[in-house]
Design a protein around this motif. Structure first.
Motif, PDB file in Angstrom:
ATOM      1  N   ALA A  16       0.941  -1.529   0.092  1.00 15.34           N
ATOM      2  CA  ALA A  16      -0.093  -0.099  -0.100  1.00 15.34           C
ATOM      3  C   ALA A  16       0.947   1.253   0.053  1.00 15.34           C
ATOM      4  O   ALA A  16       0.632   2.088  -0.762  1.00 15.34           O
ATOM      5  CB  ALA A  16      -1.078  -0.052   1.328  1.00 15.34           C
ATOM      6  N   ALA A  17       2.180   1.307   0.635  1.00 17.91           N
ATOM      7  CA  ALA A  17       2.791   2.387   0.853  1.00 17.91           C
ATOM      8  C   ALA A  17       3.467   2.432  -0.581  1.00 17.91           C
ATOM      9  O   ALA A  17       3.754   3.673  -0.997  1.00 17.91           O
ATOM     10  CB  ALA A  17       3.997   2.098   1.931  1.00 17.91           C
ATOM     11  N   TYR A  18       3.792   1.573  -1.173  1.00  7.82           N
ATOM     12  CA  TYR A  18       4.409   1.618  -2.534  1.00  7.82           C
ATOM     13  C   TYR A  18       3.354   2.214  -3.509  1.00  7.82           C
ATOM     14  O   TYR A  18       3.898   3.062  -4.191  1.00  7.82           O
ATOM     15  CB  TYR A  18       5.046   0.184  -3.043  1.00  7.82           C
ATOM     16  N   VAL A  19       2.337   1.761  -3.490  1.00  6.21           N
ATOM     17  CA  VAL A  19       1.260   2.140  -4.329  1.00  6.21           C
ATOM     18  C   VAL A  19       0.750   3.946  -4.124  1.00  6.21           C
ATOM     19  O   VAL A  19       0.902   4.437  -5.096  1.00  6.21           O
ATOM     20  CB  VAL A  19      -0.174   1.479  -4.109  1.00  6.21           C
ATOM     21  N   GLU A  20       0.723   4.294  -2.910  1.00  3.90           N
ATOM     22  CA  GLU A  20       0.903   5.598  -2.612  1.00  3.90           C
ATOM     23  C   GLU A  20       1.921   6.566  -3.108  1.00  3.90           C
ATOM     24  O   GLU A  20       1.924   7.845  -3.238  1.00  3.90           O
ATOM     25  CB  GLU A  20       0.617   5.619  -1.136  1.00  3.90           C
ATOM     26  N   LYS A  21       3.344   5.852  -3.198  1.00  2.00           N
ATOM     27  CA  LYS A  21       4.237   6.748  -3.935  1.00  2.00           C
ATOM     28  C   LYS A  21       4.206   7.013  -5.459  1.00  2.00           C
ATOM     29  O   LYS A  21       4.905   7.587  -5.813  1.00  2.00           O
ATOM     30  CB  LYS A  21       5.731   5.842  -3.555  1.00  2.00           C
ATOM     31  N   VAL A  22       3.360   6.262  -6.084  1.00  2.24           N
ATOM     32  CA  VAL A  22       2.983   6.441  -7.422  1.00  2.24           C
ATOM     33  C   VAL A  22       2.097   7.485  -7.835  1.00  2.24           C
ATOM     34  O   VAL A  22       1.018   7.330  -7.260  1.00  2.24           O
ATOM     35  CB  VAL A  22       2.637   5.027  -8.065  1.00  2.24           C
ATOM     36  N   PRO A  23       2.462   8.613  -8.675  1.00  2.54           N
ATOM     37  CA  PRO A  23       1.487   9.754  -8.750  1.00  2.54           C
ATOM     38  C   PRO A  23       0.148   9.256  -9.555  1.00  2.54           C
ATOM     39  O   PRO A  23       0.291   8.268 -10.297  1.00  2.54           O
ATOM     40  CB  PRO A  23       2.197  10.491  -9.768  1.00  2.54           C
ATOM     41  N   GLY A  24      -1.034   9.457  -8.983  1.00  4.92           N
ATOM     42  CA  GLY A  24      -2.303   9.199  -9.672  1.00  4.92           C
ATOM     43  C   GLY A  24      -2.951   8.098  -9.028  1.00  4.92           C
ATOM     44  O   GLY A  24      -3.862   7.752  -9.511  1.00  4.92           O
ATOM     45  N   PHE A  25      -2.333   7.347  -7.960  1.00  4.56           N
ATOM     46  CA  PHE A  25      -2.971   6.274  -7.455  1.00  4.56           C
ATOM     47  C   PHE A  25      -3.311   6.343  -5.968  1.00  4.56           C
ATOM     48  O   PHE A  25      -2.389   6.890  -5.165  1.00  4.56           O
ATOM     49  CB  PHE A  25      -1.823   4.879  -7.788  1.00  4.56           C
ATOM     50  N   HIS A  26      -4.083   5.798  -5.563  1.00  6.52           N
ATOM     51  CA  HIS A  26      -4.603   5.817  -3.850  1.00  6.52           C
ATOM     52  C   HIS A  26      -5.136   4.598  -3.360  1.00  6.52           C
ATOM     53  O   HIS A  26      -6.088   4.179  -3.989  1.00  6.52           O
ATOM     54  CB  HIS A  26      -5.579   7.337  -3.843  1.00  6.52           C
ATOM     55  N   VAL A  27      -4.684   4.356  -2.376  1.00  6.49           N
ATOM     56  CA  VAL A  27      -5.047   3.022  -1.706  1.00  6.49           C
ATOM     57  C   VAL A  27      -6.120   3.410  -0.986  1.00  6.49           C
ATOM     58  O   VAL A  27      -6.174   4.070   0.178  1.00  6.49           O
ATOM     59  CB  VAL A  27      -4.060   2.487  -0.907  1.00  6.49           C
ATOM     60  N   VAL A  28      -7.734   2.685  -1.135  1.00  8.07           N
ATOM     61  CA  VAL A  28      -8.739   2.984  -0.335  1.00  8.07           C
ATOM     62  C   VAL A  28      -9.036   1.896   0.450  1.00  8.07           C
ATOM     63  O   VAL A  28     -10.069   1.882   1.221  1.00  8.07           O
ATOM     64  CB  VAL A  28      -9.845   3.288  -1.273  1.00  8.07           C
ATOM     65  N   GLY A  29      -8.296   0.740   0.520  1.00  8.30           N
ATOM     66  CA  GLY A  29      -8.710  -0.401   1.351  1.00  8.30           C
ATOM     67  C   GLY A  29      -7.585  -1.336   1.380  1.00  8.30           C
ATOM     68  O   GLY A  29      -6.940  -1.540   0.508  1.00  8.30           O
ATOM     69  N   GLN A  30      -7.569  -2.111   2.330  1.00  7.89           N
ATOM     70  CA  GLN A  30      -6.661  -3.417   2.486  1.00  7.89           C
ATOM     71  C   GLN A  30      -7.696  -4.563   2.947  1.00  7.89           C
ATOM     72  O   GLN A  30      -8.580  -4.334   3.723  1.00  7.89           O
ATOM     73  CB  GLN A  30      -5.590  -3.137   3.221  1.00  7.89           C
ATOM     74  N   ALA A  31      -7.257  -5.685   2.348  1.00  5.77           N
ATOM     75  CA  ALA A  31      -7.861  -7.000   2.747  1.00  5.77           C
ATOM     76  C   ALA A  31      -6.774  -8.080   2.967  1.00  5.77           C
ATOM     77  O   ALA A  31      -6.050  -8.175   2.278  1.00  5.77           O
ATOM     78  CB  ALA A  31      -8.993  -7.283   1.752  1.00  5.77           C
ATOM     79  N   HIS A  32      -7.337  -9.126   3.822  1.00  8.39           N
ATOM     80  CA  HIS A  32      -6.242 -10.016   4.078  1.00  8.39           C
ATOM     81  C   HIS A  32      -6.868 -11.262   4.045  1.00  8.39           C
ATOM     82  O   HIS A  32      -6.306 -12.519   4.316  1.00  8.39           O
ATOM     83  CB  HIS A  32      -5.648  -9.922   5.493  1.00  8.39           C
TER      84      HIS A  32
END
Length: 226
Positions: A18-34
């Motif tokens: 999720a932290a990796y995704v947030e570092k890419v411009p234009g992408f936002h994490v809205v949830g996590q599931a396990h």
């Protein structure tokens, strides 16, 4: 912003991804599931979801089973598989069920970034709408296959990089540049150059084999084998 759900059975890995995704411009994490059940609940609760990063090995079912159920329920959310599953049958099943990309663990940030950037390019291309001539069709499919070997410096061939990568992945133990050259048909110097690139990006590890005399031989092993 492209809305992303991260699915991974390991909560620590999910947070890292999720932290990796947030570092890419234009992408936002809205949830996590396990788990599979949790992933499906999140899908129902997030109607504006664009993309799922889907692990395959989940405690209650497989990631591909989740994708199947998503499609059965009418969810057309895009999927990128992010998993340690590397057997060909799983990869083939993912393709047939519509996964747009497949990223094998472990990977560096650059690997995920390349997949997300390729997906972003695909979204921009498709958002244009209208009819597509052959050149536009090629561009759409090209966006999916872009950067299969992420972060290649200028002058490096994706085809050669893939040959070296697969030879190393399929090896039972460490290989030298000469052994890679013999397996792939490239020169020893070329093999050495691509092996050093894999080492710099964290996908391969360097080991040393000491002989009776002279300099130690440099040998490389795929990161998951260390």
């Amino acid at each position: 912003m492209i809305q992303v759900l991260v699915v991974d059975d390991d909560t620590r890995v999910a947070r890292v991804n999720a932290a990796y995704v947030e570092k890419v411009p234009g992408f936002h994490v809205v949830g996590q599931a396990h788990s599979a059940a949790e992933a499906l609940r999140e899908l129902e609760a997030l109607p504006g979801l664009d993309l799922v990063l889907m692990d395959h090995y989940l405690p209650d079912d497989t990631g591909l089973a989740v994708v199947q159920e998503m499609r059965r329920r009418g969810h057309q959310t895009d999927v990128i598989m992010v998993t340690a599953a590397r057997d060909v049958s799983t990869v083939q099943a993912a393709m047939r069920q519509g996964a747009l990309q497949y990223l094998v663990k472990p990977f560096a940030f650059a690997g995920l970034r390349a997949k997300l950037e390729a997906y972003g390019e695909l979204r921009r291309t498709l958002d244009g709408g209208g009819e597509a001539e052959q050149a536009e069709v090629d561009r759409i499919f090209g966006a999916l296959s872009a950067s299969s070997e992420p972060g290649l410096p200028k002058g490096h061939s994706p085809t050669t990089a893939e040959l070296v990568r697969r030879s190393l992945m399929n090896a039972e133990g460490p290989l030298s540049a000469q052994e890679i050259a013999e397996r792939t048909g490239v020169s020893r110097q070329t093999a050495q150059r691509y092996l050093k690139l894999l080492e710099r990006t964290g996908r391969a590890r360097l080991t040393l084999k000491y002989g009776e005399a002279g300099r130690p031989e440099h040998r490389y092993v795929w990161a998951t084998r260390v």
